[in-house]
Write an enzyme that holds these catalytic residues in place. Structure first.
Site, PDB file in Angstrom:
ATOM      1  N   GLY A   1     -22.610 -27.807   5.784  1.00 41.28           N
ATOM      2  CA  GLY A   1     -23.886 -27.240   5.345  1.00 41.28           C
ATOM      3  C   GLY A   1     -25.100 -28.102   5.651  1.00 41.28           C
ATOM      4  N   CYS A   2     -24.882 -29.223   6.376  1.00 43.59           N
ATOM      5  CA  CYS A   2     -26.017 -30.034   6.795  1.00 43.59           C
ATOM      6  C   CYS A   2     -26.350 -29.706   8.241  1.00 43.59           C
ATOM      7  CB  CYS A   2     -25.707 -31.520   6.688  1.00 43.59           C
ATOM      8  SG  CYS A   2     -25.527 -32.082   4.994  1.00 43.59           S
ATOM      9  N   GLN A   3     -27.656 -29.713   8.588  1.00 37.42           N
ATOM     10  CA  GLN A   3     -28.065 -29.450   9.969  1.00 37.42           C
ATOM     11  C   GLN A   3     -27.615 -30.564  10.885  1.00 37.42           C
ATOM     12  OE1 GLN A   3     -32.349 -28.616   9.784  1.00 37.42           O
ATOM     13  NE2 GLN A   3     -31.878 -26.813  11.010  1.00 37.42           N
ATOM     14  N   SER A   4     -27.762 -31.807  10.401  1.00 35.21           N
ATOM     15  CA  SER A   4     -27.288 -32.926  11.203  1.00 35.21           C
ATOM     16  C   SER A   4     -25.924 -33.338  10.658  1.00 35.21           C
ATOM     17  CB  SER A   4     -28.285 -34.074  11.136  1.00 35.21           C
ATOM     18  OG  SER A   4     -28.652 -34.312   9.807  1.00 35.21           O
TER      19      SER A   4
END
Lengths: 405, 138
Positions: B51-54
């Site tokens: 769920g993190c972009q990076s």
């Protein structure tokens, strides 16, 4: 007359604002362009004066709305030089346009045939074809790219062969800005009798396309990238091709007769326009087209080319700045990484300084994989951007890089 | 040893020093730079926070009643944010980590400041840390 960018900017009220206390520098135009007053006014006018459903009402407002919508169909026809308005389909966007064709071709494509795309496609021109191949057993092939992000034509005769059912590719890459060799690819495809589709998502706002000069079977445009409303696309198809395809979605507007047992379909273009269309979007798009043509698409392209060259040259002075995709033929997109920084971090710190860029994979994961990077930051230019804005962008980028290293 | 609440108060004080968000970001970046990197062999996909972009890797282990955290990220701002969370949670009783209220994120203004996708990423990091803590406390 010289290009008056300040006069153009006045037509885009959204640009005149501050973000985090700094003047907005909007460089995310390849994602979506801002809208001129003419477009906003056209939409307001529709809702203030003649909102009604189209094609079926006998009352005056319905007639006015229908006339306005159909006038835009004619404007689009003229803009791309299609033979007739029945070949202009309004869709929800390019994704919808491509899915319409890929779905319809499911009835025509057989195992043993192949579909050809290129290595520089947006996911919207990859996934629908993968789905078609899964359904039919056809093979998905692609024309490769080189380290500059250019499509390589060596071997095209083996890739596009007599079993090729469709060659589908973008005119200009959204992630890299590469202008593809449309003529050469179309020539080969047409020689073997394959159908052809050119995705004009990125070229619509920068280049004039003549679909009959290309002799292409299908061509798509996106309203919102051309200064028009979101949620609207155009699908051009040659009459004989559109007639050969089954409709994509069933419902109102797309039928001739309906009984509880079976239906017959309406003729073109309505066969592919199930449901109430995006009327205000179409009317707004008409105003956008008119505005683009007033400014002049060649003048816009020349202005953007100057901006791209200036930005590339200026930013290259920043240590570790690397352009991703340095094709000889490029339009309006500066995709880049800066060594020792992550694109997401650059995006956040640029935003803090008022500069809007896109970061990430740009819906083009295969391209990022080929360059062995997780993503890029992308600045993309439109008719209203200025050299002063590029100076602000460069200064903001320098500051971000200093903070991050 | 400082409690979770006390550690949050220290962070809030640190951030009160900065008026501009650019300066707050600079502080987050510095925290990211000072966080010990995870060794490469530990950066495997099992440790990625969903769920993190990076990419954010989070490693947790039990230390008696307490839980120890290590983390890394490919983007430095994400790393700075996870460094703040480690600052608050590392070597605290697992039970307290699981039940903790992280009011400092609102007080600093970070929660409101992040874009919705980034805020989701932050929530995912917290959820993952609490998930480990809950498992160790049980």
């Amino acid at each position: 007359m010289s290009y008056d960018v300040q006069a153009i900017r006045q037509q885009f009220p959204i640009l005149n604002q501050k973000i985090h206390g700094r003047p907005l520098v909007y460089l995310d135009n390849a994602a979506t362009a801002q809208k001129p007053i003419a477009v906003i006014d056209a939409i307001s006018d529709y809702y203030l004066n003649y909102n009604a459903n189209v094609h079926r009402g006998v009352h005056t407002l319905s007639q006015r709305a229908t006339d306005a919508m159909e006038a835009v169909r004619e404007d689009v026809r003229a803009h791309i030089n299609a033979a007739e308005t029945a070949e202009i389909i309004f869709t929800r966007g390019i994704t919808d346009s491509i899915n319409t064709i890929a779905f319809g071709m499911g009835a025509l494509v057989k195992k043993g045939q192949n579909i050809v795309i290129t290595a520089v496609e947006h996911h919207s021109n990859i996934v629908p074809w993968q789905m078609l191949c899964q359904r039919t057993g056809a093979e998905l092939r692609h024309l490769p790219m080189n380290e500059h992000g250019e499509v390589v034509l060596d071997g095209i005769e083996e890739i596009i062969d007599e079993h090729t059912a469709m060659v589908a590719f973008n005119h200009i890459s959204n992630a890299l800005g590469t202008i593809n060799p449309v003529d050469a690819i179309l020539e080969r495809a047409q020689k073997v009798g394959a159908w052809t589709l050119v995705d004009g998502a990125q070229s619509g706002p920068h280049a004039k396309v003549d679909v009959r000069a290309w002799n292409v079977d299908f061509f798509t445009l996106s309203s919102h990238k051309m200064y028009g409303p979101t949620g609207l696309g155009v699908l051009y198809g040659k009459r004989e091709r559109l007639e050969a395809l089954p409709p994509y979605q069933g419902g109102g507007e797309m039928i001739a007769t309906v009984t509880l047992e079976e239906s017959t379909y309406a003729g073109l273009p309505h066969k592919f326009e199930a449901g109430t269309p995006h009327i205000e979007g179409i009317i707004g798009f008409g105003a956008a087209l008119k505005y683009i043509n007033e400014v002049g698409i060649e003048a816009i392209a020349a202005h953007e080319k100057e901006l791209l060259e200036y930005a590339t040259q200026e930013c290259s002075e920043i240590e570790g700045f690397r352009v991703i995709g340095d094709a000889k033929n490029k339009a309006s997109v500066l995709s880049f990484v800066v060594d020792g920084t992550h694109p997401y971090d650059l995006g956040v710190l640029l935003d803090q300084q008022g500069v809007a860029v896109r970061t990430g994979q740009h819906c083009t994961q295969p391209i990022m994989d080929a360059f062995c990077i997780d993503g890029t930051a992308r600045a993309s230019f439109a008719m209203y951007n200025t050299k002063e804005e590029i100076d602000l962008f460069k200064a903001a980028l320098e500051k971000a890089v200093t903070m991050l290293r | 040893m400082a409690t979770i609440k006390e550690r949050q108060e220290v962070l809030v004080e640190e951030f009160e020093f900065f008026d501009e968000w650019m300066d707050k970001y600079n502080h987050i970046i510095e925290m990211g730079k000072s966080l010990d990197a995870l060794p490469e062999e530990k950066k495997n996909d099992d440790l990625l926070v969903q769920g993190c972009q990076s990419k954010v890797w989070l490693h947790a282990e039990k230390n008696g009643e307490n839980v120890r955290f290590q983390a890394d990220a490919d983007a430095i701002i994400a790393k700075g944010i996870v460094a703040m969370l480690i600052d608050v949670f590392d070597n605290q009783p697992a039970k307290e980590v699981a039940a903790a209220d992280l009011g400092f994120l609102e007080e600093i203004g970070l929660k409101d400041h992040l874009s919705p996708t980034r805020a989701n990423g932050l929530m995912s990091m917290i959820k993952q840390m609490k998930f480990y803590a809950l498992a160790f406390a049980g």
